[in-house]
Design an enzyme around this catalytic site. Structure first.
Site, PDB file in Angstrom:
ATOM      1  N   SER A   1       0.843  -1.190   0.000  1.00 18.01           N
ATOM      2  CA  SER A   1       0.000   0.000   0.000  1.00 18.01           C
ATOM      3  C   SER A   1       0.877   1.237   0.000  1.00 18.01           C
ATOM      4  CB  SER A   1      -0.887   0.022   1.249  1.00 18.01           C
ATOM      5  OG  SER A   1      -1.566   1.266   1.380  1.00 18.01           O
TER       6      SER A   1
ATOM      7  N   TYR B   1      -1.854  -0.162  10.250  1.00 14.88           N
ATOM      8  CA  TYR B   1      -2.014  -0.727   8.907  1.00 14.88           C
ATOM      9  C   TYR B   1      -0.817  -0.361   8.034  1.00 14.88           C
ATOM     10  CZ  TYR B   1      -3.896  -1.277   4.156  1.00 14.88           C
ATOM     11  OH  TYR B   1      -4.071  -1.618   2.847  1.00 14.88           O
TER      12      TYR B   1
END
Length: 249
Positions: free
Chosen positions: A143, A157
């Site tokens: 990501s 995250y």
């Protein structure tokens, strides 16, 4: 011989888009899911309607016994595995780091990191030429959060995706001589329902003006990059990252 790919977390979002594109490119696909059997079966039925092979296999990728089952069923039903897309991932409600619980961190790292590691290990055991395999490719879904940081929302995250980046680099170097390529994509703000999981379904619209391209990305755009990295067209590409963040840094 038809190439066989396992796509984790493939019942929705980026995983589902990748499964549909892989079918168009002639792959046989294992659609992995954890709980949403109906959505996974819908993807499989769509693929099978085009004449391609696909199966849906339930597995919690954070559990070793489930991952071993996932790979065994795929081999038995579809044949030798030549590709893995480590897509399964979760996040939690947006909050500052100081408010996060250990249980939250453990869940996120167990699925996002340990899950990817377990699946990569099982894929390497089967694909490595040192073990009698024919080689293959692994694509990890990281990501843009890994370099943006997720401040005030998803630092945990982001940290899990930083671990995926390190995993990609290290594994790529370790298994390159065994016929296995390992690469990753780094999606940015993509229009999927993962944002609803974090408590803000409209997050992409809120932040799109901060993206140089001025819009969120699509799951199909990410799937195109994943499938290129899986393909023979990327035969000299390993330990690399494709950023799909619209220029956001």
């Amino acid at each position: 011989m038809t190439k066989v790919v396992i796509i984790t977390g493939a019942s929705r979002g980026i995983g589902a888009a990748t499964a549909l594109l892989a079918a168009k490119q002639g792959y046989a696909i294992c659609v992995n899911y954890q709980k949403d059997k109906a959505s996974a079966n819908k993807i499989v039925n769509t693929i099978q309607a085009t004449g391609s092979k696909a199966i849906a296999v339930a597995a919690d990728v954070s559990k070793e016994i489930d991952v071993k089952h996932l790979f065994k069923i795929t081999e038995n039903d579809l044949g030798p595995i030549s590709g893995l897309v480590n897509n399964a991932g979760v996040l939690d409600q947006q909050t500052k780091f100081e408010n996060m619980s250990v249980e939250r961190w453990q869940r996120i790292f167990n699925i996002n990191v340990i899950g990817s590691m377990l699946c990569a290990r099982e894929a390497i055991i089967r694909m490595s030429t040192q073990h009698g395999g024919q080689g293959g490719a692994i694509v990890n879904v990281s990501s843009a959060a890994s370099f943006i940081g997720g401040a005030n929302e998803y630092v945990d995250y982001a940290a899990s995706k930083g671990a995926i980046d390190s995993l990609t680099i290290g594994l790529a170097k370790e298994v390159a001589a065994e016929g296995i390529r390992v690469n990753a994509v780094r999606p940015g703000l993509i229009n999927t329902d993962i944002h609803a999981s974090g408590g803000e379904p409209g997050r992409v619209d809120r932040l799109k003006e901060a993206i140089p391209i001025k819009r969120g990305g699509t799951t199909e755009e990410v799937a195109n990059a994943i499938m290129w990295l899986l393909s023979d067209q990327a035969s000299y590409c390993t330990g690399s990252f494709i950023e799909l963040a619209g220029g956001r840094r």
